[in-house]
Enzyme design. Structure first.
Site, PDB file in Angstrom:
ATOM      1  N   LEU A 202      31.285  34.915  40.976  1.00 33.39           N
ATOM      2  CA  LEU A 202      30.032  35.578  40.634  1.00 33.39           C
ATOM      3  C   LEU A 202      30.318  37.054  40.416  1.00 33.39           C
ATOM      4  O   LEU A 202      30.642  37.772  41.349  1.00 33.39           O
ATOM      5  CB  LEU A 202      29.032  35.378  41.788  1.00 33.39           C
ATOM      6  CG  LEU A 202      27.664  36.035  41.706  1.00 33.39           C
ATOM      7  CD1 LEU A 202      26.868  35.491  40.522  1.00 33.39           C
ATOM      8  CD2 LEU A 202      26.899  35.782  43.018  1.00 33.39           C
ATOM      9  N   HIS A 203      30.242  37.497  39.162  1.00 28.14           N
ATOM     10  CA  HIS A 203      30.611  38.894  38.926  1.00 28.14           C
ATOM     11  C   HIS A 203      29.880  39.565  37.770  1.00 28.14           C
ATOM     12  O   HIS A 203      29.929  40.781  37.638  1.00 28.14           O
ATOM     13  CB  HIS A 203      32.121  38.986  38.643  1.00 28.14           C
ATOM     14  CG  HIS A 203      32.485  38.575  37.252  1.00 28.14           C
ATOM     15  ND1 HIS A 203      32.617  37.263  36.886  1.00 28.14           N
ATOM     16  CD2 HIS A 203      32.729  39.315  36.143  1.00 28.14           C
ATOM     17  CE1 HIS A 203      32.943  37.197  35.606  1.00 28.14           C
ATOM     18  NE2 HIS A 203      33.008  38.424  35.131  1.00 28.14           N
ATOM     19  N   ARG A 204      29.203  38.804  36.913  1.00 30.01           N
ATOM     20  CA  ARG A 204      28.599  39.413  35.731  1.00 30.01           C
ATOM     21  C   ARG A 204      27.482  40.379  36.120  1.00 30.01           C
ATOM     22  O   ARG A 204      26.656  40.086  36.973  1.00 30.01           O
ATOM     23  CB  ARG A 204      28.046  38.344  34.784  1.00 30.01           C
ATOM     24  CG  ARG A 204      29.123  37.689  33.954  1.00 30.01           C
ATOM     25  CD  ARG A 204      28.529  36.913  32.793  1.00 30.01           C
ATOM     26  NE  ARG A 204      29.596  36.332  31.993  1.00 30.01           N
ATOM     27  CZ  ARG A 204      30.163  36.943  30.956  1.00 30.01           C
ATOM     28  NH1 ARG A 204      29.757  38.144  30.589  1.00 30.01           N
ATOM     29  NH2 ARG A 204      31.133  36.349  30.286  1.00 30.01           N
TER      30      ARG A 204
END
Length: 354
Positions: A202-204
């Protein structure tokens, strides 16, 4: 001897560049000059990848990172132009859709250096994504568009590229080259993992920078993790958001960022993948794992169409419904969506023969 300047700057580009550099070393007849913009600049996201994946040390390290999109692209454009003027390459090779990609494309176009774009033709059709703007503009000024899938090829045809002065070449996905090469070199992470677990990344910014979306995602993951442990290697941006906010995450297993070879091992052994990454959706397919994507759209629509990827956005109920849906699906991973794992060789032979 042809000279190619390769522009890299972000983690996925390091991995793709490894496959092409390996093809150059094996084949010969081409001089590759690698330029690392510095877009990802900490050890976990940069230097360690060059060492682990045996990528040649970049000839240039520009050290440009941690800035706004405009500032970063502008400074990269200036510095890359200096390198190109000095090196006088026959081609510039760019990867994907980052600020490094766009800066390399713009600098080359203004100097009339032919651009080869690896992973051309991808579209999310979401103009709010910086990556969408980067990929559209880079495609439009590239001479060689190396396309990873039929859907990507069709996108370019619909946009009129058959009438432009460029070549559309469906070579397959260079990430498949990488997956096939490194699958036997996977490294088990030092952290203990249970027999059954889910890999989640999870990084956007569209998720991490929107606290409501983050809340919904984490609530969904928390509930799933009561049934099957959800393991989350932490991206620096995600770690920062979690440290500054009080989210309910007691059931999740957070981990330090993993090296690429550790990620390969985790992909091989997980039950499924939950991600907002673009590349990891494909890697899940390469390793025959179902995937749930925490985005409202994806560039890899063929994965959704063939039933191995479920789009759930950032809605808690959709995440839980998607998890149940995947559990009931009979998935087929044998379709030849991304070629045969020889994209880097095809790219090299094309550029050598021009």
């Amino acid at each position: 001897m042809k000279k190619i300047v390769s522009i890299v700057g972000a983690r996925p580009q390091f991995i793709k560049a490894a496959a092409f550099s390996r093809a150059v070393a094996k084949d010969g007849g081409v001089q590759e000059v690698m330029v690392h913009t510095g877009q990802h600049y900490d050890t976990q996201m940069s230097a360690s990848f060059f060492k682990e994946l045996e990528i040649p040390t970049p000839a240039y390290h520009l050290g440009i990172g941690g800035l706004s999109h405009g500032a970063m692209t502008g400074r990269m454009l200036e510095r890359i132009e200096e390198v190109l003027v000095k090196e006088k390459p026959d081609f510039t090779l760019i990867y994907g859709d980052t600020d490094s990609t766009l800066a390399g494309a713009l600098a080359s176009a203004k100097l009339h250096i032919p651009i080869a774009h690896v992973e051309a033709g991808l579209r999310s059709f979401n103009p709010k994504m910086p990556e969408e703007i980067n990929r559209i503009l880079s495609d439009r000024i590239s001479k060689f568009l190396f396309v990873p899938s039929q859907n990507a090829y069709d996108n370019l045809v619909k946009e009129g590229f058959l009438g432009f002065d460029c070549a559309l070449l469906k070579v397959g996905d260079i990430m498949l080259d990488v997956a096939l090469h490194y699958q036997k070199m996977a490294k088990k992470p030092t952290i203990a993992l249970p027999k059954h677990f889910i890999l989640c990344t999870l990084h956007r910014a569209e998720n991490t920078d929107d606290l409501q979306r983050m809340q919904e995602i984490l609530e969904g993951l928390n509930t799933i993790s009561k049934e099957v442990l959800v393991c989350v290697p932490l991206h620096p941006r995600t770690r920062n958001v979690l440290e500054k906010n009080s989210f309910k995450v007691e059931n999740l297993r957070f981990m330090e960022a993993l090296s690429y070879l550790e990620m390969v091992w985790v992909l091989q052994h997980c039950q499924m993948v939950i991600t907002d990454s673009g590349g990891l959706q494909k890697e899940a397919y390469f390793f025959k794992k179902p995937c749930m994507t925490l985005r409202d759209e994806t560039e890899w629509v063929e994965l959704v169409e063939c039933g191995v990827n479920v789009l759930v956005g950032a809605n808690r109920d959709k995440i839980l419904d998607g998890f149940k849906k995947i559990a009931d699906m009979d998935m087929e991973f044998e379709k030849n969506l991304y070629g045969n794992g020889d994209a880097s060789k095809k790219i090299l032979q094309t550029l050598k023969g021009f």
